[in-house]
Structure formats: C-alpha cells, structure tokens
Design an enzyme around this catalytic site. Sequence first.
Site, mmCIF file in Angstrom:
data_model
loop_
_atom_site.group_PDB
_atom_site.id
_atom_site.type_symbol
_atom_site.label_atom_id
_atom_site.label_comp_id
_atom_site.label_asym_id
_atom_site.label_seq_id
_atom_site.Cartn_x
_atom_site.Cartn_y
_atom_site.Cartn_z
ATOM 1 N N GLN A 1 0.802 -1.221 0.000
ATOM 2 C CA GLN A 1 0.000 0.000 0.000
ATOM 3 C C GLN A 1 0.838 1.276 0.000
ATOM 4 O OE1 GLN A 1 -3.130 0.346 -0.486
ATOM 5 N NE2 GLN A 1 -3.930 -1.712 -0.201
ATOM 6 N N SER B 1 2.945 -5.067 -5.054
ATOM 7 C CA SER B 1 1.877 -5.592 -5.913
ATOM 8 C C SER B 1 1.608 -4.632 -7.055
ATOM 9 C CB SER B 1 0.596 -5.796 -5.097
ATOM 10 O OG SER B 1 -0.462 -6.243 -5.929
ATOM 11 N N GLY B 2 1.492 -5.155 -8.270
ATOM 12 C CA GLY B 2 1.316 -4.318 -9.444
ATOM 13 C C GLY B 2 -0.033 -3.634 -9.530
ATOM 14 N N THR C 1 7.706 -20.850 -15.469
ATOM 15 C CA THR C 1 7.994 -19.933 -16.559
ATOM 16 C C THR C 1 7.621 -18.516 -16.161
ATOM 17 O OG1 THR C 1 7.590 -21.671 -18.199
ATOM 18 C CG2 THR C 1 7.531 -19.392 -18.985
ATOM 19 N N CYS D 1 -10.181 -7.607 0.857
ATOM 20 C CA CYS D 1 -9.989 -9.014 1.210
ATOM 21 C C CYS D 1 -10.964 -9.481 2.292
ATOM 22 C CB CYS D 1 -8.553 -9.237 1.696
ATOM 23 S SG CYS D 1 -7.316 -8.774 0.475
#
Length: 381
Positions: free
Chosen positions: A178, A199-200, A237, A324
Amino acid sequence: MIYLDNSATTKPHKEVLDTFVQVNESFYANPASIHEAGVDANTLLDRARSQIAKILHTEDKYVLFTAGGTESNNFAIFGVPKANTHRGKHIITTEIEHPSILEAIKALQKDGYEVDYLQVDETGVISLEELQQKIRKDTVLVSIMHVNNEIGAIQPIEQAAKIIHENSRAVFHVDAVQSFGKLPIYFNADAGPDIISISGHKIHGLKGSGVIAFRKKMSIIPLLLGGGQESGLRSGTVAVPQAVALAKAARIATEQLEKSMDKYRKWHNDLIKFLTEFGDNIHLLSTEDGAPHILSFSVKDLKGEILINALQNRGIIVSTSSACSSKQKKTSHVVEALKIDQPFKKGVIRLSFGALNTDEDIDEFKKAFTSIMKELKGENY
C-alpha cells in the site's frame, strides 16, 4: 462513475496495458529458452528487473517477480524462518497486518514458532518501545507493514529497522503493497527493510503481478520448486509481459510520486476538515499524518453497507474495509485493534485515491455524502 476504492485495486494505465499487449504479441517466447526469441524475451525481462532494482536502490539479482502481494508476503513469511531455524524460532509482527501475513504466521505457530504481536495505539501506529522490549537474540523475522491498507497508518519503518538490526540478526520484512509508488520506500543500508513486497495492481498495473525484493543476499527457502527460474527461488515460466508491465507502472508511479503525494494530501486534509463538521456523528480512523491516499472514517450507528449502497446509487464507489475482508460480516481485526467505541464499529468507510481521480471527484463525494447524511440523520446534518 467516481472510483474511490484504489486501495482495493486500480484501473491500469493505458500505457501499461499497451506495453502488456505489445510484449505478448512480440516477445511471447519462454525467456529460459536458448533460441533467439527466448534470448530476446529474457533481455526484456532483465531490463524490467533492472528498472525496478534501480527504483528500490538494490541490485538486479535481488528482485524476483511474483504473482502479487500475497505471494510475495507468503514467500517472506515462510521462506525466511524455515531457512534460519538454526538461529531461532521467534517472530515479531503487528496485530493489524494484512491477512496474507497473519494467516501465514498462524500456520508457522502450528509448527512451533513463537510469535509476538505488537499492539497499536488509537492511530494504528506501533510502539517502538514495545518492539525494543520484544526483540530477542533468537528472533529470526520481523514483519511490519509500511502503510495499513484499511486506515492508512504509517509505521516508523526506519526507526524499527535500526532497533531490529542493532539488537538481533533478524530479517526485517516490510509489506509495501500500500505504500510503494505512493510514499518513498527503498533499501538504505541498515536504516530500512531487508525484504519488500510489492503488488502491481495497486499502482495502476496489472493483477497477477508483483515483486519480492531483497536488500542483500540472505537465506530463504523457495515456495515453488521445479525448473529453477528466478535464481532458483521461484520456479515456473516467468510471465515476461506482466513483469514488463509492472516495471512500466512502477516507473510511472515513481516519476509522479511527489506530484501525487501533494494532490492526495490536499484531498485527504480537505476531507478531514469536511468530516469534522459533522461533529460526534463521525469518528476518524485515519489521521492527518497518515498515508495521504487513504482516508477511513465511521458514521455513528450506521452500517457501512448502507453508506456504500447510498453512495453507489449516486455513482460513487468506496469500500467498507479491505477488499480481502469486506464481504465478511465480522468486524475487521484492524478496527478491533483500534478499540473504537461500539457505535462506530459497523460504519467504517474507506476512501482511497488513485492517479485517475480529480478535484471534481472529491467535490462530488462531499455533495453526495452531505445529501445522504441529511436523508439518514435528518435535516440538521
């Protein structure tokens, strides 16, 4: 629609989406392959890694791409203690961490780890004195979030780092989900964290993209085993398009950081002044010196869902708590930790600003909220 729920997620920048599509179209080869297409994809991946390392003031080899904040947090919480059991099995965290921290630590407690939870004051900030008292020679991990996702409380990360590093060999992990891109945070010798989670989708990037970054080489056990990608610490990957898009979002956020902070602070303080005009019907959970992009408050004797629906009917999107946990009926653990009075526990509302918001959005919220309060509480409001 006026979207004021940017701490839950953000709308991706068009430049980020364009980058994602372009990389998928032109650099879709596996970056671990030795043919030319694979080498080109890996070159692009290395460039993205280097860009994020530069922003964080660390080395390229200490930046690992993940699927988001939860994975990055779990990686730190499980990986560090299990790699350092020879030093001890004591962990310190706070009572208002994100569930991706708290639930992981609960799992470790079942495996015999001893945990101390730092309490917070009425503003949501820890006591450095308590941290000093709780830190031990056998402490292997301290995890403290930089900015709380529900109320925007900013923890004294640099002072905490000094205490941790001077009194133990513990690894200091900071959940920066955040704060990254909204407040300055980076590795700075011992006056900062050892591990950062990012986090993107919190910075107008894409969901499913994140980073765990390290200040220096350290012992950590991987969560995923297989082909040995990401320096053997995260097999699978690597999603090159997500990584490149995240680097793009991080660059944009960093370039606009000071301007964004000033803009958010103006709105934050303006809304605090506005809300105080409603007197004792409003309880502010956020403070003037908290994170500028998050403002939480509660309306006396009203459920948050009622306010959310009333605002939504006027085209304004906000949230009751963290995304969440907002669908759960019980009171948030963060609200409980603040020990606010019972009449205010159910009416918590969170506004969170993003790069796409405008002054007009804030004005519209104020008009809508005033109208709703008159409807629900009477003309005197």
